[in-house]
Design a protein around this motif. Structure first.
Motif, short mmCIF file in Angstrom:
data_model
loop_
_atom_site.label_atom_id
_atom_site.label_comp_id
_atom_site.label_asym_id
_atom_site.label_seq_id
_atom_site.Cartn_x
_atom_site.Cartn_y
_atom_site.Cartn_z
N ILE A 93 0.82 -1.21 0.00
CA ILE A 93 0.00 0.00 0.00
C ILE A 93 0.86 1.26 0.00
CG2 ILE A 93 -1.76 1.30 1.27
CD1 ILE A 93 -2.64 -1.41 2.50
N PHE A 94 1.83 1.31 0.91
CA PHE A 94 2.58 2.54 1.13
C PHE A 94 3.85 2.68 0.29
CE2 PHE A 94 0.25 1.91 5.20
CZ PHE A 94 -0.57 3.04 5.10
N GLN A 95 4.30 1.59 -0.29
CA GLN A 95 5.50 1.66 -1.14
C GLN A 95 5.21 1.21 -2.56
OE1 GLN A 95 8.72 -0.48 0.76
NE2 GLN A 95 9.04 1.14 2.26
N ARG A 96 3.97 1.42 -2.98
CA ARG A 96 3.55 0.95 -4.31
C ARG A 96 4.40 1.56 -5.42
NH1 ARG A 96 -2.71 0.91 -5.99
NH2 ARG A 96 -2.63 -0.69 -4.37
N SER A 97 4.66 2.85 -5.35
CA SER A 97 5.43 3.51 -6.41
C SER A 97 6.83 2.95 -6.52
CB SER A 97 5.49 5.02 -6.16
OG SER A 97 4.20 5.60 -6.27
N LYS A 98 7.47 2.72 -5.37
CA LYS A 98 8.82 2.16 -5.37
C LYS A 98 8.81 0.75 -5.96
CE LYS A 98 10.87 4.66 -1.46
NZ LYS A 98 11.50 4.53 -0.12
N LEU A 99 7.81 -0.05 -5.58
CA LEU A 99 7.71 -1.41 -6.09
C LEU A 99 7.50 -1.41 -7.60
CD1 LEU A 99 5.50 -3.02 -3.29
CD2 LEU A 99 7.87 -3.61 -3.81
N LEU A 100 6.64 -0.52 -8.07
CA LEU A 100 6.37 -0.45 -9.51
C LEU A 100 7.61 -0.04 -10.29
CD1 LEU A 100 2.79 1.09 -9.67
CD2 LEU A 100 3.50 -1.13 -10.58
N THR A 101 8.37 0.89 -9.74
CA THR A 101 9.62 1.32 -10.39
C THR A 101 10.59 0.15 -10.51
OG1 THR A 101 9.39 3.59 -9.57
CG2 THR A 101 11.59 2.88 -10.24
N GLN A 102 10.67 -0.65 -9.44
CA GLN A 102 11.55 -1.82 -9.46
C GLN A 102 11.06 -2.87 -10.45
OE1 GLN A 102 14.59 -2.28 -7.61
NE2 GLN A 102 14.67 -3.84 -9.23
N VAL A 103 9.76 -3.05 -10.53
CA VAL A 103 9.17 -3.99 -11.50
C VAL A 103 9.53 -3.56 -12.92
CG1 VAL A 103 7.00 -4.81 -12.50
CG2 VAL A 103 7.29 -4.79 -10.03
N GLU A 104 9.40 -2.26 -13.19
CA GLU A 104 9.74 -1.73 -14.53
C GLU A 104 11.22 -1.99 -14.84
OE1 GLU A 104 7.83 -0.67 -16.77
OE2 GLU A 104 6.08 0.31 -15.94
N GLN A 105 12.08 -1.82 -13.85
CA GLN A 105 13.50 -2.06 -14.05
C GLN A 105 13.75 -3.53 -14.36
OE1 GLN A 105 15.66 -0.61 -10.65
NE2 GLN A 105 15.12 1.53 -11.02
N CYS A 106 13.07 -4.42 -13.65
CA CYS A 106 13.23 -5.86 -13.90
C CYS A 106 12.75 -6.22 -15.30
CB CYS A 106 12.44 -6.66 -12.86
SG CYS A 106 13.11 -6.60 -11.18
N LEU A 107 11.60 -5.67 -15.70
CA LEU A 107 11.06 -5.98 -17.03
C LEU A 107 11.95 -5.44 -18.13
CD1 LEU A 107 7.24 -5.30 -16.43
CD2 LEU A 107 8.27 -7.48 -17.08
N SER A 108 12.62 -4.32 -17.88
CA SER A 108 13.48 -3.70 -18.90
C SER A 108 14.71 -4.55 -19.19
CB SER A 108 13.90 -2.29 -18.46
OG SER A 108 14.80 -2.36 -17.36
N THR A 109 15.05 -5.46 -18.30
CA THR A 109 16.24 -6.30 -18.48
C THR A 109 15.93 -7.59 -19.25
OG1 THR A 109 15.97 -7.52 -16.38
CG2 THR A 109 17.19 -5.44 -16.31
N LEU A 110 14.64 -7.87 -19.47
CA LEU A 110 14.26 -9.13 -20.10
C LEU A 110 14.49 -9.08 -21.61
CD1 LEU A 110 10.96 -9.92 -18.17
CD2 LEU A 110 13.30 -10.53 -17.58
#
Length: 207
Positions: A190-207
């Motif tokens: 709930i409170f760190q959603r933006s940070k988690l989404l940014t990390q998800v985007e970084q992970c997807l960008s490496t695929l």
């Protein structure tokens, strides 16, 4: 021990991947084989050298990472309440499992038995699926409210599909435990959603 946000994203993506694959099986949709196999193999990773090794590589979590992005993103139309329900159910069962040392010991023994079976069968073999499904039915289901899987009733009545669903739900439990081990918390979603989404985007960008 301090864990990274990437490790937490990997654990949560593992949960989301299991939930999405359950949905795909229940609806008769095609499942990406590499992600399905990686989720099943994660159950047997009882002593991994690092978090990513549980799934082999980030590429094997493509479904999970994309599902996290959809579920936690800002576009409400992409969020799937069915997937959310499965996630909540798995997290609840994993918390209950963490409080039962006896069930954890039983789980470890049963997983060891499946590892021995893998000398003769592939992870996707129906016999392995049945063994993993039995672990879920015998150890996880009795811990609390059962996860009600919805989909094509005719498909869900087939024993082979029932085994596939239960086996991948067990993979979801494994991911939920991993997520907790690397510091994942429900309030973080709930409170760190933006940070988690940014990390998800970084992970997807490496695929």
């Amino acid at each position: 021990m301090t864990h990274t946000l990437e490790e937490q994203v990997i654990g949560f993506a593992g949960i989301c991947q299991a939930c999405r694959i359950v949905q795909q099986i229940a609806r008769g949709q095609s499942v990406e084989t590499s992600c399905w196999e990686a989720s099943l193999k994660s159950i047997l990773q009882t002593d991994p050298p690092d978090t990513e090794s549980v799934y082999g590589s980030l590429r094997n979590l493509t479904i999970g990472l994309e599902t996290v992005k959809a579920q936690m993103g800002h576009r409400n139309e992409l969020r799937d309440p069915e997937v959310t329900r499965y996630i909540v159910g798995l997290l609840s069962l994993a918390r209950r499992l963490n409080k039962r040392a006896d069930m954890q010991a039983m789980l470890a023994e049963r997983i060891s038995q499946v590892k021995r079976q893998l000398t003769h069968f592939a992870i996707t073999d129906e016999q392995i699926q049945a063994s993993l499904a039995a672990i879920y039915s015998d150890i996880i289901s009795p811990l609390g409210s059962r996860i009600q899987v919805t989909g094509d009733r005719s498909l869900l009545q087939q024993p082979a599909n029932q085994n596939r669903v239960r086996a991948i739900l067990l993979a979801g439990i494994r991911a939920a435990i991993l997520w907790q081990q690397v510091g994942g918390k429900r309030l973080q979603l709930i409170f760190q959603r933006s940070k988690l989404l940014t990390q998800v985007e970084q992970c997807l960008s490496t695929l």
